[in-house]
Design a protein around this motif. Structure first.
Motif, PDB file in Angstrom:
ATOM      1  N   MET A 196       0.837  -1.192   0.000  1.00  0.00           N
ATOM      2  CA  MET A 196       0.000   0.000   0.000  1.00  0.00           C
ATOM      3  C   MET A 196       0.873   1.243   0.000  1.00  0.00           C
ATOM      4  O   MET A 196       1.961   1.243   0.549  1.00  0.00           O
ATOM      5  CB  MET A 196      -0.885   0.025   1.237  1.00  0.00           C
ATOM      6  N   GLU A 224     -10.397   2.899   8.622  1.00  0.00           N
ATOM      7  CA  GLU A 224      -9.287   2.163   9.229  1.00  0.00           C
ATOM      8  C   GLU A 224      -7.920   2.675   8.764  1.00  0.00           C
ATOM      9  O   GLU A 224      -6.897   2.104   9.122  1.00  0.00           O
ATOM     10  CB  GLU A 224      -9.421   0.670   8.944  1.00  0.00           C
ATOM     11  N   THR A 225      -7.913   3.728   7.983  1.00  0.00           N
ATOM     12  CA  THR A 225      -6.671   4.327   7.492  1.00  0.00           C
ATOM     13  C   THR A 225      -6.326   5.529   8.360  1.00  0.00           C
ATOM     14  O   THR A 225      -7.214   6.295   8.731  1.00  0.00           O
ATOM     15  CB  THR A 225      -6.838   4.771   6.019  1.00  0.00           C
ATOM     16  N   GLU A 226      -5.058   5.678   8.673  1.00  0.00           N
ATOM     17  CA  GLU A 226      -4.613   6.845   9.440  1.00  0.00           C
ATOM     18  C   GLU A 226      -4.771   8.088   8.576  1.00  0.00           C
ATOM     19  O   GLU A 226      -4.202   8.182   7.491  1.00  0.00           O
ATOM     20  CB  GLU A 226      -3.148   6.684   9.848  1.00  0.00           C
ATOM     21  N   LYS A 276      -7.246   1.909  -1.441  1.00  0.00           N
ATOM     22  CA  LYS A 276      -6.805   1.615  -0.076  1.00  0.00           C
ATOM     23  C   LYS A 276      -5.413   2.200   0.085  1.00  0.00           C
ATOM     24  O   LYS A 276      -4.493   1.843  -0.644  1.00  0.00           O
ATOM     25  CB  LYS A 276      -6.782   0.096   0.177  1.00  0.00           C
ATOM     26  N   PHE A 277      -5.276   3.119   1.007  1.00  0.00           N
ATOM     27  CA  PHE A 277      -3.991   3.758   1.270  1.00  0.00           C
ATOM     28  C   PHE A 277      -3.478   3.373   2.652  1.00  0.00           C
ATOM     29  O   PHE A 277      -4.264   3.117   3.569  1.00  0.00           O
ATOM     30  CB  PHE A 277      -4.115   5.285   1.182  1.00  0.00           C
ATOM     31  N   GLU A 278      -2.171   3.379   2.787  1.00  0.00           N
ATOM     32  CA  GLU A 278      -1.519   3.163   4.081  1.00  0.00           C
ATOM     33  C   GLU A 278      -1.844   4.322   5.023  1.00  0.00           C
ATOM     34  O   GLU A 278      -2.084   4.132   6.210  1.00  0.00           O
ATOM     35  CB  GLU A 278      -0.013   3.064   3.840  1.00  0.00           C
ATOM     36  N   SER A 279      -1.809   5.546   4.482  1.00  0.00           N
ATOM     37  CA  SER A 279      -2.171   6.744   5.231  1.00  0.00           C
ATOM     38  C   SER A 279      -2.596   7.809   4.228  1.00  0.00           C
ATOM     39  O   SER A 279      -2.242   7.741   3.051  1.00  0.00           O
ATOM     40  CB  SER A 279      -1.003   7.262   6.083  1.00  0.00           C
ATOM     41  N   LYS A 281     -11.786  10.367   6.331  1.00  0.00           N
ATOM     42  CA  LYS A 281     -11.974   9.474   7.476  1.00  0.00           C
ATOM     43  C   LYS A 281     -13.190   8.580   7.269  1.00  0.00           C
ATOM     44  O   LYS A 281     -13.183   7.395   7.614  1.00  0.00           O
ATOM     45  CB  LYS A 281     -12.114  10.297   8.766  1.00  0.00           C
ATOM     46  N   LYS A 333       1.138   5.661   0.387  1.00  0.00           N
ATOM     47  CA  LYS A 333       0.605   6.826   1.091  1.00  0.00           C
ATOM     48  C   LYS A 333      -0.040   7.769   0.087  1.00  0.00           C
ATOM     49  O   LYS A 333       0.239   7.719  -1.110  1.00  0.00           O
ATOM     50  CB  LYS A 333       1.727   7.542   1.838  1.00  0.00           C
ATOM     51  N   GLN A 344     -12.314   5.981   4.458  1.00  0.00           N
ATOM     52  CA  GLN A 344     -11.344   4.962   4.880  1.00  0.00           C
ATOM     53  C   GLN A 344     -11.192   5.000   6.402  1.00  0.00           C
ATOM     54  O   GLN A 344     -10.187   5.483   6.927  1.00  0.00           O
ATOM     55  CB  GLN A 344      -9.991   5.192   4.193  1.00  0.00           C
TER      56      GLN A 344
END
Length: 173
Positions: free
Chosen positions: A1, A140-142, A112-115, A135, A3, A138
């Motif tokens: 993934m 569950e993504t920071e 889907k991103f890491e952050s 938010k 950013k 996603q």
């Protein structure tokens, strides 16, 4: 993934144009550096453009903020400064006529991103609106907002927006 970095409305009219303010100018180098670093790390860059048309003053927003700005096709609609020079042909960008971008939300829901980090202006209007959309898209993504890379023309509203984002589990650094 990978950013994702989203530069929110860093346009001429918000920096030196009709709605410009001094603190917005100081963000240019910070935002440009964030874009460069995200690119070096293989991340995705997204830009949003506040976009209005000749009927702006007759819209609900225009009746509440009767100052024409970011009109499509004008100098004020363009990205500002060093940040403008960072736009690349493969970058995603979204024109939005409201504070948040429904198209950005849909795009983020499909990825889907890491952050996801947001920077730009105005903290208490468009930055917070799009941070909440990110938010929601996603959960569950920071989601990150660097307080050095956002600004408002009102320091109290800037801080209040950062506080609200923090309470929504958006990481404010």
């Amino acid at each position: 993934m990978k950013k994702c970095l989203i530069a929110i409305d860093y346009q001429v009219d918000f920096v030196t144009g009709t709605l410009g303010f001094e603190k917005a100018k100081s963000l240019d180098g910070i935002i440009a550096e964030k874009i460069d670093n995200c690119r070096k790390g293989g991340g995705e860059i997204i830009f949003t453009f506040d976009t209005h048309y000749g009927n702006y003053l007759y819209t609900l927003e225009g009746r509440h903020l009767p100052i024409a700005h970011c009109t499509e096709g004008t100098e004020g609609h363009r990205l500002y400064g060093k940040t403008a020079s960072r736009l690349r042909p493969g970058d995603k960008y979204f024109f939005k006529s409201s504070f948040g971008s429904a198209e950005l939300f849909d795009y983020l829901r499909s990825k889907k991103f890491e952050s996801i980090e947001l920077c730009g202006v105005v903290t208490d209007i468009c930055v917070i609106s799009n941070a909440v959309l990110a938010k929601t898209a996603q959960p569950e993504t920071e989601i990150i907002v660097d307080s050095r890379a956002v600004a408002s023309n009102d320091d109290c509203k800037n801080q209040a927006a950062l506080d609200v984002m923090s309470s929504l589990q958006i990481m404010v650094i």
